[in-house]
Design an enzyme around this catalytic site. Sequence first.
Site, PDB file in Angstrom:
ATOM      1  N   LYS A 163     -30.165 -23.982  41.299  1.00  0.00           N
ATOM      2  CA  LYS A 163     -30.681 -22.623  41.116  1.00  0.00           C
ATOM      3  C   LYS A 163     -30.616 -21.821  42.413  1.00  0.00           C
ATOM      4  CE  LYS A 163     -33.601 -23.659  37.130  1.00  0.00           C
ATOM      5  NZ  LYS A 163     -34.950 -23.603  36.523  1.00  0.00           N
TER       6      LYS A 163
ATOM      7  N   GLU B 207     -39.749 -26.182  28.709  1.00  0.00           N
ATOM      8  CA  GLU B 207     -40.786 -27.215  28.761  1.00  0.00           C
ATOM      9  C   GLU B 207     -41.378 -27.459  27.378  1.00  0.00           C
ATOM     10  OE1 GLU B 207     -43.704 -26.335  31.705  1.00  0.00           O
ATOM     11  OE2 GLU B 207     -42.251 -26.193  33.339  1.00  0.00           O
TER      12      GLU B 207
ATOM     13  N   ASN C 204     -39.384 -22.628  33.431  1.00  0.00           N
ATOM     14  CA  ASN C 204     -38.996 -22.011  32.168  1.00  0.00           C
ATOM     15  C   ASN C 204     -39.911 -22.574  31.084  1.00  0.00           C
ATOM     16  OD1 ASN C 204     -37.786 -21.327  29.680  1.00  0.00           O
ATOM     17  ND2 ASN C 204     -35.770 -21.162  30.638  1.00  0.00           N
TER      18      ASN C 204
ATOM     19  N   ARG D 220     -29.164 -31.542  32.858  1.00  0.00           N
ATOM     20  CA  ARG D 220     -29.925 -31.714  31.617  1.00  0.00           C
ATOM     21  C   ARG D 220     -29.503 -32.979  30.886  1.00  0.00           C
ATOM     22  NH1 ARG D 220     -28.523 -26.101  30.891  1.00  0.00           N
ATOM     23  NH2 ARG D 220     -30.221 -24.748  31.637  1.00  0.00           N
TER      24      ARG D 220
ATOM     25  N   ARG E 236     -36.094 -39.472  37.566  1.00  0.00           N
ATOM     26  CA  ARG E 236     -36.303 -38.251  36.798  1.00  0.00           C
ATOM     27  C   ARG E 236     -37.020 -37.195  37.651  1.00  0.00           C
ATOM     28  NH1 ARG E 236     -38.477 -33.606  34.893  1.00  0.00           N
ATOM     29  NH2 ARG E 236     -37.947 -33.273  32.706  1.00  0.00           N
TER      30      ARG E 236
ATOM     31  N   GLU F 291     -39.513 -29.859  43.417  1.00  0.00           N
ATOM     32  CA  GLU F 291     -38.604 -28.707  43.431  1.00  0.00           C
ATOM     33  C   GLU F 291     -39.051 -27.658  44.443  1.00  0.00           C
ATOM     34  OE1 GLU F 291     -37.267 -29.049  38.714  1.00  0.00           O
ATOM     35  OE2 GLU F 291     -38.683 -27.514  39.354  1.00  0.00           O
TER      36      GLU F 291
ATOM     37  N   THR G 151     -42.553 -33.086  39.215  1.00  0.00           N
ATOM     38  CA  THR G 151     -41.181 -32.611  39.404  1.00  0.00           C
ATOM     39  C   THR G 151     -41.179 -31.204  39.998  1.00  0.00           C
ATOM     40  OG1 THR G 151     -40.406 -33.929  37.514  1.00  0.00           O
ATOM     41  CG2 THR G 151     -38.976 -32.152  38.272  1.00  0.00           C
TER      42      THR G 151
END
Length: 300
Positions: A185, A215, A211, A17, A174, A275, A271
């Site tokens: 995770k 966001e 989540n 983060r 990013r 993922e 992103t």
Amino acid sequence: MQSNFMRGDPLSLDRIRSVLTRLEDTIIFSLIERAQFAHNPKIYQRGAFDELTRLGFDGSWLEWFLKETESFHAKARRYTSPDEYPFSSGLPEPVLPPLTFPKILYPNKINVNPSILSFYTRAIVPRITRHATLTLAARKRASGIKGDEEFEDDGNYGSAATIDVEILQAISKRVHYGKFVSESKFQDDPSKFIPHILKPNRETLEALITNPEVERKLLIRLRKKAATYAQDVAAETVNGTLNGTNSANYSNKIDVEGVVDLYESYIIPLTKEVEVEYLLHRLDGLSQEETERLAKSGHV
């Protein structure tokens, strides 16, 4: 110099983060810089520069800038780092000896830079440069230049492309950092992901990594940052004092909603794609026995 990946836990969500937050600042400040120039669509069109054609390069001015910049960076071993991904192919080998990075990510070949380059040049640049482009057109009309010649092109090809490269590299980092999020995770609870990787089930995997509240807060923070940073830039041009506090006073510096839309419509969805794609390949090469052991113990 010691690599950041050799200090602490690179898969700590707090650390991830922190990296993503710093990249927000880089992207916003660079967008503010790009917004001072007109659109200059010529630099994104392949074959638009005879000078490049004579050099044997058939891409766009920006693609040439990327290739030249990334060639130098490749020699300095930038793209040996697990969080760096080039836009160009055929780059030279590093001049410096390689660094030894700890094994962080599972082997993969995911690189979505072609999509980043496309949405940036087609959707983002025209939006964030709109004010500068319209201002340029008005100035040209005042000088007697009318029609197609009045619009979009201020001739600052080098300056605009230099900033474009900085923005693209920051967005790329990013977006591809999504791999670190997925790995973090996954390692936290492999059994939660493995059944949906084996099926496979993209929708469930995306739900597991999403989540909505995070966001929502991200977009609120981005809007506030973009407005504040643009205001600070505007203040520097008025005898060092703040030129008002409402959005009208800094709207000519950056399209704040354009920055938010960049994340909401492009960066965040892409992103997530990275993922999910990373997770779908997370078990590649593992035997059934190894996969079962991973699901039970968290490691092979």
